[in-house]
Design a protein around this motif. Structure first.
Motif, mmCIF file in Angstrom:
data_model
loop_
_atom_site.group_PDB
_atom_site.id
_atom_site.type_symbol
_atom_site.label_atom_id
_atom_site.label_comp_id
_atom_site.label_asym_id
_atom_site.label_seq_id
_atom_site.Cartn_x
_atom_site.Cartn_y
_atom_site.Cartn_z
ATOM 1 N N SER A 108 0.828 -1.201 0.000
ATOM 2 C CA SER A 108 0.000 0.000 0.000
ATOM 3 C C SER A 108 0.860 1.248 0.000
ATOM 4 O O SER A 108 2.077 1.188 0.190
ATOM 5 N N LEU A 109 0.204 2.386 -0.164
ATOM 6 C CA LEU A 109 0.894 3.668 -0.145
ATOM 7 C C LEU A 109 1.541 3.937 1.213
ATOM 8 O O LEU A 109 2.493 4.698 1.312
ATOM 9 N N ASP A 110 1.018 3.297 2.273
ATOM 10 C CA ASP A 110 1.536 3.487 3.624
ATOM 11 C C ASP A 110 2.464 2.363 4.061
ATOM 12 O O ASP A 110 2.830 2.285 5.231
ATOM 13 N N GLY A 111 2.808 1.474 3.143
ATOM 14 C CA GLY A 111 3.703 0.369 3.474
ATOM 15 C C GLY A 111 3.033 -0.975 3.298
ATOM 16 O O GLY A 111 1.818 -1.065 3.124
ATOM 17 N N PRO A 112 3.832 -2.040 3.354
ATOM 18 C CA PRO A 112 3.289 -3.373 3.122
ATOM 19 C C PRO A 112 2.720 -4.013 4.381
ATOM 20 O O PRO A 112 3.036 -3.608 5.496
ATOM 21 N N HIS A 113 1.884 -5.012 4.172
ATOM 22 C CA HIS A 113 1.426 -5.912 5.236
ATOM 23 C C HIS A 113 1.629 -7.310 4.678
ATOM 24 O O HIS A 113 0.865 -7.771 3.829
ATOM 25 N N LEU A 114 2.697 -7.965 5.125
ATOM 26 C CA LEU A 114 3.139 -9.226 4.538
ATOM 27 C C LEU A 114 3.276 -10.303 5.603
ATOM 28 O O LEU A 114 3.839 -10.055 6.676
ATOM 29 N N HIS A 115 2.780 -11.496 5.290
ATOM 30 C CA HIS A 115 2.918 -12.651 6.163
ATOM 31 C C HIS A 115 3.731 -13.708 5.430
ATOM 32 O O HIS A 115 3.545 -13.915 4.226
ATOM 33 N N MET A 116 4.610 -14.389 6.164
ATOM 34 C CA MET A 116 5.456 -15.400 5.546
ATOM 35 C C MET A 116 5.508 -16.642 6.427
ATOM 36 O O MET A 116 5.516 -16.543 7.657
ATOM 37 N N ALA A 117 5.566 -17.800 5.772
ATOM 38 C CA ALA A 117 5.822 -19.065 6.437
ATOM 39 C C ALA A 117 7.105 -19.637 5.857
ATOM 40 O O ALA A 117 7.312 -19.597 4.642
ATOM 41 N N VAL A 118 7.957 -20.141 6.736
ATOM 42 C CA VAL A 118 9.215 -20.740 6.321
ATOM 43 C C VAL A 118 9.365 -22.109 6.989
ATOM 44 O O VAL A 118 8.773 -22.369 8.033
ATOM 45 N N SER A 119 10.158 -22.974 6.359
ATOM 46 C CA SER A 119 10.437 -24.276 6.972
ATOM 47 C C SER A 119 11.944 -24.475 7.037
ATOM 48 O O SER A 119 12.689 -24.041 6.157
ATOM 49 N N ASP A 120 12.370 -25.173 8.104
ATOM 50 C CA ASP A 120 13.799 -25.444 8.276
ATOM 51 C C ASP A 120 14.158 -26.789 7.656
ATOM 52 O O ASP A 120 13.332 -27.430 6.996
ATOM 53 N N GLU A 121 15.390 -27.231 7.881
ATOM 54 C CA GLU A 121 15.868 -28.471 7.262
ATOM 55 C C GLU A 121 15.147 -29.717 7.760
ATOM 56 O O GLU A 121 15.211 -30.763 7.127
ATOM 57 N N GLU A 122 14.423 -29.609 8.871
ATOM 58 C CA GLU A 122 13.611 -30.714 9.387
ATOM 59 C C GLU A 122 12.159 -30.610 8.930
ATOM 60 O O GLU A 122 11.343 -31.461 9.269
ATOM 61 N N GLY A 123 11.838 -29.543 8.199
ATOM 62 C CA GLY A 123 10.464 -29.329 7.747
ATOM 63 C C GLY A 123 9.588 -28.639 8.775
ATOM 64 O O GLY A 123 8.389 -28.497 8.576
ATOM 65 N N VAL A 124 10.175 -28.182 9.874
ATOM 66 C CA VAL A 124 9.426 -27.469 10.905
ATOM 67 C C VAL A 124 9.120 -26.072 10.383
ATOM 68 O O VAL A 124 10.017 -25.368 9.905
ATOM 69 N N MET A 125 7.845 -25.698 10.477
ATOM 70 C CA MET A 125 7.418 -24.400 9.931
ATOM 71 C C MET A 125 7.206 -23.379 11.028
ATOM 72 O O MET A 125 6.763 -23.710 12.122
ATOM 73 N N ARG A 126 7.512 -22.127 10.686
ATOM 74 C CA ARG A 126 7.253 -20.966 11.536
ATOM 75 C C ARG A 126 6.674 -19.895 10.631
ATOM 76 O O ARG A 126 6.972 -19.846 9.435
ATOM 77 N N GLY A 127 5.873 -19.016 11.198
ATOM 78 C CA GLY A 127 5.303 -17.964 10.387
ATOM 79 C C GLY A 127 4.971 -16.729 11.191
ATOM 80 O O GLY A 127 4.955 -16.748 12.417
ATOM 81 N N GLY A 128 4.667 -15.653 10.473
ATOM 82 C CA GLY A 128 4.290 -14.394 11.088
ATOM 83 C C GLY A 128 4.453 -13.256 10.102
ATOM 84 O O GLY A 128 4.631 -13.477 8.898
ATOM 85 N N HIS A 129 4.396 -12.027 10.633
ATOM 86 C CA HIS A 129 4.611 -10.843 9.804
ATOM 87 C C HIS A 129 6.065 -10.819 9.335
ATOM 88 O O HIS A 129 6.980 -11.027 10.129
ATOM 89 N N LEU A 130 6.273 -10.555 8.052
ATOM 90 C CA LEU A 130 7.614 -10.440 7.488
ATOM 91 C C LEU A 130 8.238 -9.129 7.949
ATOM 92 O O LEU A 130 7.678 -8.055 7.729
#
Length: 144
Positions: A84-106
């Motif tokens: 947006s004109l006032d900045g982004p609002h982004l969420h991301m999920a990532v996984s590590d080498e064991e496939g464990v996922m974490r997520g939240g605001h980027l």
């Protein structure tokens, strides 16, 4: 009632990005949108697709005020959000080498490991901005 914004599909410009090792994911997304705003008067955007890898991630999960540092190497499993004109609002999920996922605001500080392939949808036919919503206490998406 939900707020809505509509525009025709032919009013959407698609931008494909490939980020390189060492680049900051959030900073590059913000720079791409800023460039589109300046060059083509784009006033709203969204993440259509993303995959890639990170050395580590800085996220802010729900209900947490301080950043969560997730050590890598990591795969980007999902990235979604608005620009947006006032900045982004982004969420991301990532996984590590064991496939464990974490997520939240980027947050800033997510360094690209090998690549990030991103497709953005951009338009000047809608205007995204983020005024303070007194009901939530946060700057929430609004349309103009």
């Amino acid at each position: 009632m939900a707020l809505t914004a509509r525009w025709h599909g032919d009013e959407t410009r698609w931008l494909a990005l490939r980020l390189l090792p060492g680049e900051d994911l959030r900073a590059e997304l913000e720079a791409a949108f800023a460039s589109a705003r300046e060059e083509e008067a784009m006033s709203a955007g969204f993440v259509a697709a993303c995959c890639g890898s990170l050395h580590s991630a800085a996220l802010r999960p729900a209900g947490r005020d301080e950043p969560l540092q997730v050590p890598g190497p990591l795969e980007i499993v999902s990235l979604s959000g608005t620009l947006s004109l006032d900045g982004p609002h982004l969420h991301m999920a990532v996984s590590d080498e064991e496939g464990v996922m974490r997520g939240g605001h980027l947050l800033a500080g997510c360094e690209i490991r090998t690549t990030a392939e991103i497709v953005l949808g951009l338009t000047g036919a809608a205007r995204f901005h983020r005024p303070l919503d007194v009901r939530t206490g946060w700057r929430e998406l609004d349309f103009g």
